[in-house]
Write an enzyme that holds these catalytic residues in place. Sequence first.
Site, PDB file in Angstrom:
ATOM      1  N   THR A  70       0.902  -1.039  -0.059  1.00 28.05           N
ATOM      2  CA  THR A  70      -0.025  -0.032   0.562  1.00 28.05           C
ATOM      3  C   THR A  70       0.704   1.448  -0.282  1.00 28.05           C
ATOM      4  O   THR A  70       2.386   1.474   0.122  1.00 28.05           O
ATOM      5  CB  THR A  70      -0.457  -0.599   1.140  1.00 28.05           C
TER       6      THR A  70
ATOM      7  N   GLY B 231       2.054  -2.671   8.146  1.00 30.56           N
ATOM      8  CA  GLY B 231       3.178  -3.032   9.698  1.00 30.56           C
ATOM      9  C   GLY B 231       4.623  -3.830  10.130  1.00 30.56           C
ATOM     10  O   GLY B 231       4.900  -4.217   9.180  1.00 30.56           O
TER      11      GLY B 231
ATOM     12  N   GLU C 238      -8.515  -6.238   3.140  1.00 29.75           N
ATOM     13  CA  GLU C 238      -8.427  -8.090   2.348  1.00 29.75           C
ATOM     14  C   GLU C 238      -9.921  -7.492   1.480  1.00 29.75           C
ATOM     15  O   GLU C 238     -10.394  -7.908   0.930  1.00 29.75           O
ATOM     16  CB  GLU C 238      -8.587  -8.858   2.889  1.00 29.75           C
TER      17      GLU C 238
END
Lengths: 732, 732
Positions: free
Chosen positions: A200, A239, A489
Site C-alpha cells: 500500500t 505493519g 483485504e
Amino acid sequence: MSDKSISPVGPPDATIQRALNVKGSNGEGIKHDDIPTTLPPWNSDKSSLKPNFKVPNHLKPSGTASTKLLEIERNRASFSSESLKVYLYGKDYLNRMNKLLNIIQQEEAFDKTRLNYQGRNEKFRHSLRKDKRFVQLSKEFDWNTEDVNMAEMLIDIPGPFSLHKSMFLKTLTEQGDDEQQELFTKRAQNFEIIGCYAQTELGHGSNVQGLETIAAYDKEAKEFVINSPSLTASKWWIGGLGRAADHAVVMAQLITNGVKYGPHPFVVPIRDMKTREPLEGRIIGDIGPKLGYQTTDNGMILFDNVRIPHNHFLSRFSKIDPITGNYIKPQNAKLAYGTMTYIRAGIVQQARTVLARACTVAVRYCAIRRQFVDKDAPMDGKKPAENQVLDYQMVQYRIFPIVAQAFACHYTGKEMFRLYNESQKNLAEGDFSLLADVHASSSGLKSLCTIMAAQAIEECRRACGGHGFSQASGLGALYADYLPTVTWEGDSYMITQQTGRYLFKTMRTLYQDRNAKLSPENVTGEYILRYLSNPEAKSSVKYSGDFHDVEAFVHAFGHRAAYLIAQATKKRDIERRTWNSLLVDIYRCSVAHCQFIMVRNFAQAVLYDVDLKSNSALHQVVKVVFELFACHTMDLEASEFLSSGYITPIQHNLLRSQVYNLLSQIRPEAIGLVDSLGIPDYLLNSELGRYDGKVYENLIQFATKEPLNSIKFNVSYKDNELGIGEPKLAKL
Amino acid sequence: MSDKSISPVGPPDATIQRALNVKGSNGEGIKHDDIPTTLPPWNSDKSSLKPNFKVPNHLKPSGTASTKLLEIERNRASFSSESLKVYLYGKDYLNRMNKLLNIIQQEEAFDKTRLNYQGRNEKFRHSLRKDKRFVQLSKEFDWNTEDVNMAEMLIDIPGPFSLHKSMFLKTLTEQGDDEQQELFTKRAQNFEIIGCYAQTELGHGSNVQGLETIAAYDKEAKEFVINSPSLTASKWWIGGLGRAADHAVVMAQLITNGVKYGPHPFVVPIRDMKTREPLEGRIIGDIGPKLGYQTTDNGMILFDNVRIPHNHFLSRFSKIDPITGNYIKPQNAKLAYGTMTYIRAGIVQQARTVLARACTVAVRYCAIRRQFVDKDAPMDGKKPAENQVLDYQMVQYRIFPIVAQAFACHYTGKEMFRLYNESQKNLAEGDFSLLADVHASSSGLKSLCTIMAAQAIEECRRACGGHGFSQASGLGALYADYLPTVTWEGDSYMITQQTGRYLFKTMRTLYQDRNAKLSPENVTGEYILRYLSNPEAKSSVKYSGDFHDVEAFVHAFGHRAAYLIAQATKKRDIERRTWNSLLVDIYRCSVAHCQFIMVRNFAQAVLYDVDLKSNSALHQVVKVVFELFACHTMDLEASEFLSSGYITPIQHNLLRSQVYNLLSQIRPEAIGLVDSLGIPDYLLNSELGRYDGKVYENLIQFATKEPLNSIKFNVSYKDNELGIGEPKLAKL
C-alpha cells in the site's frame, strides 16, 4: 525434570502444569541450543497495575450476588452448554486451547489488562516484548502452526512481528526461487531478519496496478534501482515497518529495457542490522497514532535511488535475465484466487469469534445489570428487585440476533474451508470452476461478515449502558482493533463488485440456457433456476408459527436474491446502464446472495448434521437460533421481500411477531448459548463479561489501578502549576 | 494599547488581531484585578510536536494538486456556499465564531493536534491546563454566555471543569436557597471551589429513584450523615471528580425522622482545598481508562459516615426543618421538563454539528482521493487519471445522505428551540400542554439524532478508506468522544418509551373523539387525524420524478407513523399485551414519529422560509437536499411504508431510482454544501478534511511528529533489551 523445563516466569505450579500439559509424560523439554537456557525474568515496572487507593473489604454489591445470578441463569438452559461447545469446536480444538491457555496466561509478557493504562510508547514496547517472548515459547514448546495460530488468536495483541510472520514469510516462501529460500526465507523463519510487506502507498490502496514506486533494472550493474517518484508513492500503513523491520518485501513497478511490467515483489534491506538506523536512501517512520493497533508500528518508507542486487527480485514466477534484462513471464496467475479465498474464509471464521466475544459480554452483563423495578417482579429480600436488563425486549432485540449471527458465521466459515479444500482437489484435476464460484462468494461474505461483526461489537457495547464506555468492557479495544478488517483485504463496500459480476454472469447464463453446466455444488445456480421457473413465487405462511420450515427460509432468501439479481441484470443488459450507476444495486445483490448462503449453510446443519441431530436438546436450541437468524435477517431486509412480492404486508407483520416470540424462547437459553461459544476470560478481557459475573468488584479494582490516581492536581486557574509539588511552568 | 492587552502567548500580530477584533477600537482590555496581569507563558514541552525525521521538499503528491481539485469542485456548485452559510447560521453567529477563533487558535493550551500523541496522563494535564487558561481568557475578554458556549464548542476538549461549569453550577443556581447562593454559587462562579455533580452510581444509572447513597438527618447535631451502604452505591462516572473537584453535589436518598423521601441534592466537601487529599470518610478515585473522554477525570466516591451541616442540603424547593427534622415538600415539580427539553434541543443541534464535521471530512477527502481508472475518464496529463472516489455511486450513497441529515438536524434543532421558547411563554400563562408535547417528542428526537450522528461518524470514517483509521482523520476521536451522548441524558434505546406513551395517549384521545382539544401547534394530532380519516390512503406516485412534492413526503411519513402507532395501541389496548412485550414496537413508533417531525420541519423551511425562498439558487439546492433526506429515509424504512400499504412494490422501485437520481444531482454541489455547513479547520481537526485539501503533505507531517520515531528498538528475540541503548531488563 531438566532445568530447562523450569520456566523462569510464573509460579512453580504453573511450571508443573506446563510440563504436564505440554511436554509429554516425562516432562522433558525440547532442547533448542540457540536460545538462552535461562531467560532473565522479564521484570517490568508493575506500577501501573498496583492499586493506587483502597476500598474497604466489607462493602459488597447490593442485591443477589452476580455469581449466583449467573448460576441461576445457567441452570435455566434446556441443554448442556459444554456439549454444545464440544459439538461446535470439537475436542481437539478445545484441548489445544486449554493447553495453550495454561502456558499463556502465566506469562507477564502476554498480560492484556495493562494495555488499558498504557500510552503508545508503552503499548508498543509491551507488544515487542510479547512478540519476542512468543518466539521463545514457540521454540521452547515446539509449537506447530495450529498452536501458533491459536496462541496468536488468544493473546490477541497485534505486534511488530505480525506481518513478518504472515505476509513477509508467506511472500518469500511462495514467490522466492530456490536460492532465495536459502537467502531470505530461512533467515526470516529463524527471526535473524525481521521483515514487513510494503505494498500500500499513501495514494494507492485497493488499486494495486496504480502503485507508483519504481524498480528499474540496471543491467550494467546487475542491480535494481528503487525510487519513490512522488510523495503519494510513499509506502504507507506497512505493519512492522515503522520501528521494527530491517527488511521489506516491496511491491514496485518493474521496469526493464524501458518497458513497464506492473507491480512485482523485491526484497529490500532497509535498516542497519546493528544500529537499526535506516540505510542510505531510505526515509522511514512510524505513521503516527491510529484508532487502534497502537501496539503495531505501521510505517512509511520513501526510496531515493536505492540499489539492490539482481537476486533480490523474487523470481519464482516472473524473472529477469540478468544480462539481457529481458522479462520472463510467469506461468499461471489464477492460483492467487486460492490464497485469497483461504484468507477470506479465515476472516469469516474470525467474525464468528468477534461476534461471540461481543455477545458474550453483553448477554452476561445484561443478566447481572438491574435497572428499574417491575411491579410484577419477584421479591428480592424485602424490597422488589429491579429487573435484569436482559429481560427487556428492546435489549433482547439488540443482542440475541448477534448470538445467532455468531452461529451463522460458524457454519459458513466451516463450509468455506470445506469448499476451499474441495476446490483445491478439483484444481489438481485442472477444474477451476468451483474455485471461481467459491472465490466470488467469498468476496461478498468477507464484506457482509466484517460489517456485521463491527456493528455487533458497537451494538453490544451500547447494550452495556454507561459501563460499555469504560475500557473495562473490553469492547472498545476490540472494536478499535477490529475495524481495519472492514477496510483491508478488499474494502467491504467495493469488493462486492466481484460477487456482483459473478451473479450477473450466472443469471445471464441460466436465463439463456436453463440446462447450462455449472460447477459442482453451485448453490447460486440452484436458487436462480428456481426463481426463473417461478418468479411470482409466494410465501405460504399464514400464522407467525409458520415461520418454522427450514427449507422455506432457504427458498425465501434465494427468491429475494434472484429477484434483485434479475432486476439489476436487466438494468445492465437491457437498459444499458453504466456499471457505476449500478454500484448500490450490485452491493444489494451481493448482500442478498451472501445472506442466502449463510441461511443455507446454517439450514444444512439443522437439517442434516448427524452430530447435531443425535442430541435432541442441542438440535432443538440450535434450530431456534437458526430461526432467529433467518427471521431477524428477513425482517431487517423486509422491504426487498415485500417488493419482490414474495411476502405480503400481513406476512410481514407475522414475521415481526415471530421475531418477538423467538426472543422470548432464547431468553432462558441465553447464558447457556454464550457459554457454549467458548470464549475464555483471557480472550474476553472484559470485567463486564467475566464468566464468574463478579462485575462490580472488578470495576472497582480496575479503577484503583489507574496511574492518574497517584498524582494530585492544582486546580487554581491563577496558578500554572498542574501536578502538585511539581515545578511551576510544568511540562504538559 | 495598554500592557495588559499584550498577550504573553502567540505572535505579536495575533495580539493586534485580538485587540482589534475583541476589545473595541481603542484596544483597551477590561481590567480584572483578580487575575495576574502578566501571565507567565505556559511553555510546554513541545517535543511531541517536533518532527522526528524529515522528508525531502522536492517530493510532491502525484496528479492534479488537491488544492486545485477542490477549487474545481467549488466552482461546480450552482450556488454560493458563503450565502448558504449566512442563511443557515446568521451573521452574528459567524462573526462571533471568527472573533473567538482569532483568540483561541493562537493559544497553545487549546492546541488539539498534540492530543493524538498523548497518553492518558498527558491528555489530562493538557485539558486541565486548557480549563485554567479558558477561565483566564474568559475573564480577560469578558466573554458572555454565548461566547463561552461557542468557545467550548470550538475547543472541543472535555475537561475536569466541564461539569463544574454545567451541572454543578446549574444545580447550585437552581436549587440553592438565597443563603446557599452566597455560600456556594458565588464561590463556584469565581472558581474558588471546583465542583462536580454526583448522581450516577456503579449499580444505578437511568433509574434515579433506585440510588443507594443515603443522607440521614441527625437533628441533635443538625447535620446530615452521608453513607454508601454497598459497593454498588459508589458514585461512578462523575466528571471532574476523579482528580479535580473539591466539592460535589451528591444526589442521595434523604431520610429524616426515619422516613425516606427519595433522592435530593447535597453539597459535600470532598477534598482538602490545599493538599487536595480526600477528606476523611471519602474514598475517591478516577475510574480508569475509557474509549474517549480521556481528557476528563470521571471519578468514583464512597462515603463512610460523612457529616455535613444542615445548610449543605440544597433547599430552594424541598426543605428540612432544622430542629424538628420535618420534611417540607417542594411546590412544583413539573418545571424540570423544561430544562430537559432545552438540553435535548441542544443535543439535536450538537448532532447537526457532528454530522456536519463527519460529512465535511468524508466529502472533501473523497473528492481528493483517487482510486482506479475509468476508461471514459478525462485525461490528466499523459496517463488516464484515476477516478475521484466521490464519483463512485456507492460512496455517494454512503455519505451524501449524511449531508442531508445535517441539514435536517439543523432545522429540527431550530424548531425545538422555538417551541421551547413558546412553551415557556405558555407556562407563564399556566398552560403546560405545549411543554408536554415538546418534551415527549424531544425524547425520541434525542434518541434518533444521537444514534444517527454516531453512525454517521463511523460511516464517514470508513468512506475515507485506510486513512480513516489514522487519528489524522479526526473522526476516530470525534466518534470516541461523541459516543457517551447516545447513552447519557436518557439511554437512546430506552428513552423512546416516553415518546411512545405520549403517542399512544394521543392516538387514544383522537380515536375516541376526533374533535378532542390538543395543544396549539400539535403536529402529532394532525397526522393522526389524517390517518384516522383515511387509514387506506395511498401514495399517488407514478414515476420516480414524482418524488418531488414536498407536502406529499410529509403526508407519507405521517401516515406511516400513525399506522405503526395504531397497530401498537391496538396490541396494548385490545390484545392486552404487556408493556415489555411492546418495547420494540414502541421504539419503532418513536422513530417513525421523529422522522416525521424531521421531514416536516425541513419541509416547512423549503415551503415557507422567506429568507430561503428569496434566493432561488439556495432554495433550489436546499430542496434537493430535502428530497434526498426524505427519499433516503423512506427507503431505509421502506418495509413499513410497504406494510402499511401506503406504497406499492413498484413505487418502492421508483423510490430507489429516485435516490440514485438525487445522488447524481448532489454530486456537483457536494463540496459547496459541506463548505456551507461552516466547520472551521480548527474544529474539524482533520488532515483529511482540511479546507485547503493538502491531505498528503499533512499526513506526512503527522507521521514525522510521532514520538516513537525518536526511539530505536532491538528486535532480537534472544535479547530482553527493548529500546536500543536502554538498560537490559528494560522497563515496559
